[in-house]
Design a protein around this motif. Sequence first.
Motif, PDB file in Angstrom:
ATOM      1  N   GLY A 224     -17.334   8.093  23.211  1.00 55.40           N
ATOM      2  CA  GLY A 224     -17.144   8.288  24.643  1.00 55.40           C
ATOM      3  C   GLY A 224     -18.108   7.392  25.393  1.00 55.40           C
ATOM      4  O   GLY A 224     -18.258   6.227  25.109  1.00 55.40           O
ATOM      5  N   HIS A 225     -18.758   7.956  26.436  1.00 51.79           N
ATOM      6  CA  HIS A 225     -19.902   7.368  27.142  1.00 51.79           C
ATOM      7  C   HIS A 225     -19.543   6.314  28.180  1.00 51.79           C
ATOM      8  O   HIS A 225     -20.139   6.294  29.264  1.00 51.79           O
ATOM      9  CB  HIS A 225     -20.894   6.778  26.137  1.00 51.79           C
ATOM     10  N   THR A 226     -18.626   5.415  27.875  1.00 55.61           N
ATOM     11  CA  THR A 226     -18.278   4.339  28.815  1.00 55.61           C
ATOM     12  C   THR A 226     -16.917   4.636  29.424  1.00 55.61           C
ATOM     13  O   THR A 226     -15.884   4.439  28.782  1.00 55.61           O
ATOM     14  CB  THR A 226     -18.246   2.978  28.105  1.00 55.61           C
ATOM     15  N   PRO A 227     -16.896   5.140  30.672  1.00 55.32           N
ATOM     16  CA  PRO A 227     -15.613   5.570  31.246  1.00 55.32           C
ATOM     17  C   PRO A 227     -14.692   4.402  31.578  1.00 55.32           C
ATOM     18  O   PRO A 227     -15.120   3.359  32.071  1.00 55.32           O
ATOM     19  CB  PRO A 227     -16.037   6.310  32.521  1.00 55.32           C
ATOM     20  N   GLN A 228     -13.418   4.597  31.256  1.00 55.65           N
ATOM     21  CA  GLN A 228     -12.369   3.644  31.566  1.00 55.65           C
ATOM     22  C   GLN A 228     -11.164   4.428  32.073  1.00 55.65           C
ATOM     23  O   GLN A 228     -11.021   5.616  31.799  1.00 55.65           O
ATOM     24  CB  GLN A 228     -11.972   2.840  30.326  1.00 55.65           C
ATOM     25  N   ALA A 229     -10.295   3.753  32.804  1.00 61.28           N
ATOM     26  CA  ALA A 229      -9.107   4.426  33.321  1.00 61.28           C
ATOM     27  C   ALA A 229      -8.210   4.918  32.197  1.00 61.28           C
ATOM     28  O   ALA A 229      -7.545   5.953  32.309  1.00 61.28           O
ATOM     29  CB  ALA A 229      -8.334   3.494  34.252  1.00 61.28           C
ATOM     30  N   GLU A 230      -8.203   4.176  31.101  1.00 60.44           N
ATOM     31  CA  GLU A 230      -7.419   4.530  29.923  1.00 60.44           C
ATOM     32  C   GLU A 230      -8.316   4.402  28.694  1.00 60.44           C
ATOM     33  O   GLU A 230      -9.354   3.742  28.744  1.00 60.44           O
ATOM     34  CB  GLU A 230      -6.196   3.617  29.771  1.00 60.44           C
ATOM     35  N   PRO A 231      -7.942   5.027  27.580  1.00 59.90           N
ATOM     36  CA  PRO A 231      -8.734   4.845  26.357  1.00 59.90           C
ATOM     37  C   PRO A 231      -8.946   3.369  26.042  1.00 59.90           C
ATOM     38  O   PRO A 231      -8.058   2.544  26.239  1.00 59.90           O
ATOM     39  CB  PRO A 231      -7.882   5.540  25.293  1.00 59.90           C
ATOM     40  N   SER A 232     -10.141   3.042  25.572  1.00 61.07           N
ATOM     41  CA  SER A 232     -10.554   1.662  25.374  1.00 61.07           C
ATOM     42  C   SER A 232     -10.520   1.301  23.894  1.00 61.07           C
ATOM     43  O   SER A 232     -11.223   1.902  23.083  1.00 61.07           O
ATOM     44  CB  SER A 232     -11.981   1.468  25.917  1.00 61.07           C
ATOM     45  N   LEU A 233      -9.702   0.320  23.540  1.00 62.71           N
ATOM     46  CA  LEU A 233      -9.591  -0.139  22.159  1.00 62.71           C
ATOM     47  C   LEU A 233     -10.416  -1.404  21.978  1.00 62.71           C
ATOM     48  O   LEU A 233     -10.349  -2.329  22.790  1.00 62.71           O
ATOM     49  CB  LEU A 233      -8.135  -0.423  21.805  1.00 62.71           C
TER      50      LEU A 233
END
Length: 263
Positions: A224-233
């Motif tokens: 987690g930890h780093t917020p993004q609008a969508e899951p980050s690949l």
Amino acid sequence: MRKVIGWLTQKRSSQGSVPRPRRRIDLGVDAPTYPIYAIGDVHGCLELLKEAESKIARDIEETRRAGVVVLLGDYVDRGPASSGVLDYLIKPSEYGLRRLPLCGNHDDVFRLFLDDPDTHGEWLSLGGEQTLASYGLDVHDQNFRQRSRNGTLKQLLAEVVPDAHRQFLTDLPISMKVGQLLFVHAGIRPGVALKDQEEADLMWIRDPFLAKGPNLPSTFVIHGHTPQAEPSLGPNRIGIDTGAFYSGKLTILRIAGEETRFI
């Protein structure tokens, strides 16, 4: 972020007071034979957490395969119900879910603040004001400011924050590894063996991990930890912090063998 990590490391080392290392759970090299559900950063969003567990319970009922729920940390700060989230997680799941909550950087600094608020006051700017509000404390109130000035704030915190919450925060493990999967709040230092990873990186790192991934053989990181609008690949990693406290979206990732999907 480096400035914050530097502050945290310096404060941890002051006066020889260093918290004991957090547990790192290793369930072995074999791939799990059960589904694992990972939940992103909660940040005081109790209703979203309840909804997420309800979705997981329905999925388990539909698939008829019980699983383990790994929460990736940051249960407190920023959102409106940090105290309620800790209450909820301390109690057994009403759905009978098997939970494994991991420690996030916000959970760790909150614990440090409770132990020594005079030293760790910077936590308030990380979302701590909202957390204290969930315990009925207003940091702008005259009484709170007076207690801060006269050195009795720690006593006030002891009066309003239950011992069970303190113990929960203290006992949170920092990572869980099973097979090739590593669950951790922030990520890891690329290319560094897991046994040599520093706790600060596991809870705080962004780059170079986000760009390079773990850079270790047979290691795939869910974080987690780093917020993004969508899951980050990224390279051998997937980030599932979708900013629940401002987006209203708490992401759930289900991993079962070779199948990976969001629910």
